[in-house]
Scaffold this motif. Structure first.
Motif, PDB file in Angstrom:
ATOM      1  N   GLY A 170      35.407 -80.418  48.549  1.00 20.27           N
ATOM      2  CA  GLY A 170      36.411 -79.446  48.138  1.00 20.27           C
ATOM      3  C   GLY A 170      37.067 -79.803  46.816  1.00 20.27           C
ATOM      4  N   GLU A 171      38.159 -79.115  46.525  1.00 24.96           N
ATOM      5  CA  GLU A 171      38.893 -79.332  45.279  1.00 24.96           C
ATOM      6  C   GLU A 171      40.385 -79.432  45.571  1.00 24.96           C
ATOM      7  OE1 GLU A 171      37.934 -76.159  42.618  1.00 24.96           O
ATOM      8  OE2 GLU A 171      35.789 -76.618  42.619  1.00 24.96           O
ATOM      9  N   SER A 172      41.076 -80.195  44.717  1.00 21.31           N
ATOM     10  CA  SER A 172      42.512 -80.389  44.889  1.00 21.31           C
ATOM     11  C   SER A 172      43.207 -80.410  43.537  1.00 21.31           C
ATOM     12  CB  SER A 172      42.810 -81.721  45.591  1.00 21.31           C
ATOM     13  OG  SER A 172      42.288 -81.768  46.883  1.00 21.31           O
ATOM     14  N   GLN A 173      44.506 -80.152  43.571  1.00 26.29           N
ATOM     15  CA  GLN A 173      45.369 -80.480  42.441  1.00 26.29           C
ATOM     16  C   GLN A 173      46.274 -81.609  42.913  1.00 26.29           C
ATOM     17  OE1 GLN A 173      48.235 -77.576  40.976  1.00 26.29           O
ATOM     18  NE2 GLN A 173      47.869 -78.302  38.900  1.00 26.29           N
ATOM     19  N   ILE A 174      46.186 -82.737  42.229  1.00 26.51           N
ATOM     20  CA  ILE A 174      46.987 -83.905  42.582  1.00 26.51           C
ATOM     21  C   ILE A 174      47.949 -84.167  41.446  1.00 26.51           C
ATOM     22  CG2 ILE A 174      46.940 -86.352  43.166  1.00 26.51           C
ATOM     23  CD1 ILE A 174      44.192 -85.933  44.383  1.00 26.51           C
ATOM     24  N   ASN A 175      49.241 -83.952  41.704  1.00 29.31           N
ATOM     25  CA  ASN A 175      50.244 -83.883  40.650  1.00 29.31           C
ATOM     26  C   ASN A 175      49.753 -82.865  39.617  1.00 29.31           C
ATOM     27  OD1 ASN A 175      51.505 -85.729  42.276  1.00 29.31           O
ATOM     28  ND2 ASN A 175      51.601 -87.370  40.755  1.00 29.31           N
ATOM     29  N   ASP A 176      49.413 -83.259  38.414  1.00 29.18           N
ATOM     30  CA  ASP A 176      48.924 -82.271  37.436  1.00 29.18           C
ATOM     31  C   ASP A 176      47.442 -82.457  37.130  1.00 29.18           C
ATOM     32  OD1 ASP A 176      49.157 -84.671  36.130  1.00 29.18           O
ATOM     33  OD2 ASP A 176      50.121 -83.864  34.332  1.00 29.18           O
ATOM     34  N   ILE A 177      46.732 -83.122  38.028  1.00 31.67           N
ATOM     35  CA  ILE A 177      45.318 -83.432  37.794  1.00 31.67           C
ATOM     36  C   ILE A 177      44.448 -82.602  38.730  1.00 31.67           C
ATOM     37  CG2 ILE A 177      43.562 -85.242  37.913  1.00 31.67           C
ATOM     38  CD1 ILE A 177      45.753 -87.263  37.254  1.00 31.67           C
ATOM     39  N   ASN A 178      43.431 -81.945  38.175  1.00 29.14           N
ATOM     40  CA  ASN A 178      42.479 -81.182  38.986  1.00 29.14           C
ATOM     41  C   ASN A 178      41.321 -82.094  39.396  1.00 29.14           C
ATOM     42  OD1 ASN A 178      43.868 -78.674  38.774  1.00 29.14           O
ATOM     43  ND2 ASN A 178      43.023 -78.393  36.716  1.00 29.14           N
ATOM     44  N   LYS A 211      33.704 -85.434  44.771  1.00 25.84           N
ATOM     45  CA  LYS A 211      33.106 -86.712  44.381  1.00 25.84           C
ATOM     46  C   LYS A 211      33.850 -87.418  43.267  1.00 25.84           C
ATOM     47  CE  LYS A 211      28.513 -85.537  46.141  1.00 25.84           C
ATOM     48  NZ  LYS A 211      27.048 -85.689  45.984  1.00 25.84           N
ATOM     49  N   ASP A 212      34.945 -86.840  42.731  1.00 22.53           N
ATOM     50  CA  ASP A 212      35.765 -87.528  41.733  1.00 22.53           C
ATOM     51  C   ASP A 212      36.562 -88.650  42.396  1.00 22.53           C
ATOM     52  OD1 ASP A 212      34.916 -85.793  39.758  1.00 22.53           O
ATOM     53  OD2 ASP A 212      36.753 -84.586  39.753  1.00 22.53           O
ATOM     54  N   GLY A 213      37.014 -89.604  41.572  1.00 23.14           N
ATOM     55  CA  GLY A 213      37.884 -90.673  42.015  1.00 23.14           C
ATOM     56  C   GLY A 213      39.205 -90.644  41.270  1.00 23.14           C
ATOM     57  N   LEU A 214      40.219 -91.304  41.819  1.00 24.43           N
ATOM     58  CA  LEU A 214      41.541 -91.340  41.180  1.00 24.43           C
ATOM     59  C   LEU A 214      42.184 -92.690  41.461  1.00 24.43           C
ATOM     60  CD1 LEU A 214      43.695 -89.587  39.636  1.00 24.43           C
ATOM     61  CD2 LEU A 214      44.696 -89.127  41.892  1.00 24.43           C
ATOM     62  N   GLU A 215      42.515 -93.415  40.388  1.00 28.29           N
ATOM     63  CA  GLU A 215      43.289 -94.647  40.516  1.00 28.29           C
ATOM     64  C   GLU A 215      44.783 -94.300  40.504  1.00 28.29           C
ATOM     65  OE1 GLU A 215      42.145 -97.178  37.315  1.00 28.29           O
ATOM     66  OE2 GLU A 215      40.167 -97.629  38.165  1.00 28.29           O
ATOM     67  N   ILE A 216      45.522 -94.907  41.420  1.00 28.54           N
ATOM     68  CA  ILE A 216      46.951 -94.642  41.567  1.00 28.54           C
ATOM     69  C   ILE A 216      47.665 -95.981  41.618  1.00 28.54           C
ATOM     70  CG2 ILE A 216      48.703 -93.468  42.958  1.00 28.54           C
ATOM     71  CD1 ILE A 216      46.236 -92.083  44.399  1.00 28.54           C
ATOM     72  N   VAL A 217      48.633 -96.177  40.738  1.00 30.93           N
ATOM     73  CA  VAL A 217      49.388 -97.429  40.713  1.00 30.93           C
ATOM     74  C   VAL A 217      50.876 -97.112  40.740  1.00 30.93           C
ATOM     75  CG1 VAL A 217      49.845 -99.558  39.446  1.00 30.93           C
ATOM     76  CG2 VAL A 217      47.546 -98.577  39.419  1.00 30.93           C
ATOM     77  N   GLU A 218      51.534 -97.535  41.810  1.00 26.34           N
ATOM     78  CA  GLU A 218      53.002 -97.425  41.929  1.00 26.34           C
ATOM     79  C   GLU A 218      53.500 -96.012  41.622  1.00 26.34           C
ATOM     80  OE1 GLU A 218      54.334-100.517  39.252  1.00 26.34           O
ATOM     81  OE2 GLU A 218      54.461-101.965  40.896  1.00 26.34           O
ATOM     82  N   GLU A 219      52.823 -94.997  42.155  1.00 26.79           N
ATOM     83  CA  GLU A 219      53.232 -93.615  41.911  1.00 26.79           C
ATOM     84  C   GLU A 219      52.910 -92.766  43.133  1.00 26.79           C
ATOM     85  OE1 GLU A 219      52.497 -89.955  38.706  1.00 26.79           O
ATOM     86  OE2 GLU A 219      52.030 -92.028  38.148  1.00 26.79           O
ATOM     87  N   ASN A 220      53.883 -91.963  43.554  1.00 26.98           N
ATOM     88  CA  ASN A 220      53.660 -91.054  44.670  1.00 26.98           C
ATOM     89  C   ASN A 220      52.873 -89.837  44.194  1.00 26.98           C
ATOM     90  OD1 ASN A 220      55.217 -92.821  46.158  1.00 26.98           O
ATOM     91  ND2 ASN A 220      57.084 -91.604  45.945  1.00 26.98           N
ATOM     92  N   ILE A 221      52.061 -89.276  45.076  1.00 27.18           N
ATOM     93  CA  ILE A 221      51.263 -88.120  44.705  1.00 27.18           C
ATOM     94  C   ILE A 221      51.504 -86.966  45.673  1.00 27.18           C
ATOM     95  CG2 ILE A 221      49.458 -89.440  43.540  1.00 27.18           C
ATOM     96  CD1 ILE A 221      47.738 -89.120  46.087  1.00 27.18           C
ATOM     97  N   ASN A 222      51.326 -85.757  45.141  1.00 30.42           N
ATOM     98  CA  ASN A 222      51.337 -84.540  45.954  1.00 30.42           C
ATOM     99  C   ASN A 222      49.972 -83.883  45.806  1.00 30.42           C
ATOM    100  OD1 ASN A 222      52.989 -82.370  47.503  1.00 30.42           O
ATOM    101  ND2 ASN A 222      51.947 -81.233  45.893  1.00 30.42           N
ATOM    102  N   ILE A 223      49.346 -83.604  46.937  1.00 28.53           N
ATOM    103  CA  ILE A 223      47.994 -83.046  46.959  1.00 28.53           C
ATOM    104  C   ILE A 223      48.053 -81.615  47.463  1.00 28.53           C
ATOM    105  CG2 ILE A 223      45.660 -83.299  47.890  1.00 28.53           C
ATOM    106  CD1 ILE A 223      46.404 -86.257  48.469  1.00 28.53           C
ATOM    107  N   LYS A 224      47.440 -80.698  46.718  1.00 30.05           N
ATOM    108  CA  LYS A 224      47.325 -79.307  47.154  1.00 30.05           C
ATOM    109  C   LYS A 224      45.850 -78.919  47.166  1.00 30.05           C
ATOM    110  CE  LYS A 224      48.765 -74.556  46.238  1.00 30.05           C
ATOM    111  NZ  LYS A 224      49.564 -73.640  45.384  1.00 30.05           N
ATOM    112  N   ALA A 225      45.382 -78.424  48.307  1.00 27.35           N
ATOM    113  CA  ALA A 225      44.002 -77.959  48.406  1.00 27.35           C
ATOM    114  C   ALA A 225      43.876 -76.633  47.673  1.00 27.35           C
ATOM    115  CB  ALA A 225      43.592 -77.805  49.862  1.00 27.35           C
ATOM    116  N   THR A 226      42.964 -76.561  46.711  1.00 27.40           N
ATOM    117  CA  THR A 226      42.855 -75.367  45.871  1.00 27.40           C
ATOM    118  C   THR A 226      41.589 -74.564  46.108  1.00 27.40           C
ATOM    119  OG1 THR A 226      41.877 -76.703  44.103  1.00 27.40           O
ATOM    120  CG2 THR A 226      44.269 -76.380  44.042  1.00 27.40           C
TER     121      THR A 226
END
Length: 233
Positions: free
Chosen positions: A192-200, A204-219
């Motif tokens: 599927g696809e998501s918007q995570i904060n301001d990132i689409n 199969k994509d990956g996302l590194e997250i360091v000391e930051e909260n995220i909000n995920i919306k299924a798009t």
């Protein structure tokens, strides 16, 4: 800090019977700037053809987790375990002082799984195996803890301060995930696809997250996600 890793730019391999995307350096793909992310050493997104697989081979001093996305995975090892897992089910093997195992697709359809390796907190553990058949509905629009460190609350426990969560978020729904001070996380957009904060994010994509909260919306349709949270390197 957030950093997206587009799957189109990741390492790839095609052996015919096995097609892989490498989130980190593995096999013939070597990138000296992309060896690991903290304790996380390997995430391979593998496609294995029917009646094919990895014949018996050794491992040592690594925590190995397999997450089945589609199809059937049959595991056999030198500890006497033989199990077949399907979609959404998880297996764990602590290679410790040394173990031999094989992984095959004896089903009649393509197998897709995530093969994940995590460095243990020390070497020399006694080899161990376990698996868990999580009902799919437990991850519908909520985080399902599937793996944790020995002090965590997930049913599968590994020898490292790392916690695995999965969710299947229905289109339009949102969910948050906290990554606190001195912690980091790696997210895989499995399907599927998501918007995570301001990132689409695409499948199969990956996302590194360091000391930051995220909000995920299924798009787009449902959004199937894995997050591995750990101490900051």
């Amino acid at each position: 800090m957030l950093r997206k890793l587009d799957h189109k730019n990741m390492g790839k391999s095609n052996l015919g019977w096995l097609r892989s995307i490498f989130h980190f350096s593995f096999a013939e793909y070597f990138n000296p700037t992309n060896i690991n992310f903290g304790a996380l050493r390997v995430i391979n997104d593998d496609l294995i053809e029917s009646m094919e697989g990895f014949d018996t081979h050794p491992h040592q001093d690594m925590e190995i987790i397999s997450y089945v996305i589609d199809g059937e995975l049959t595991h056999q090892d030198s500890m006497g375990n033989k199990r077949t897992l399907s979609r959404g089910e998880v297996q764990y093997m602590s290679a410790g002082t040394g173990v031999f195992h094989s992984e095959h697709n004896f089903g009649n359809k393509l197998l897709r799984l995530l093969q994940i390796w995590v460095y243990p907190d020390k070497k020399g553990y006694e080899p161990n195996y376990g698996d868990y058949r999580f009902p799919w509905e437990l991850r519908k629009n909520k985080w399902l803890p599937i793996v944790s460190g020995q002090q965590g609350n997930a049913p599968i426990k590994i020898n490292q301060d790392a916690n695995f969560y999965v969710v299947e978020l229905e289109k339009g729904n949102e969910i948050t995930f906290e990554v606190n001070k001195d912690r980091q996380a790696y997210l895989v957009q499995i399907e599927g696809e998501s918007q995570i904060n301001d990132i689409n994010m695409n499948a199969k994509d990956g996302l590194e997250i360091v000391e930051e909260n995220i909000n995920i919306k299924a798009t787009e349709n449902s959004s199937h996600i894995l997050v591995i949270e750990m101490k900051k390197a």
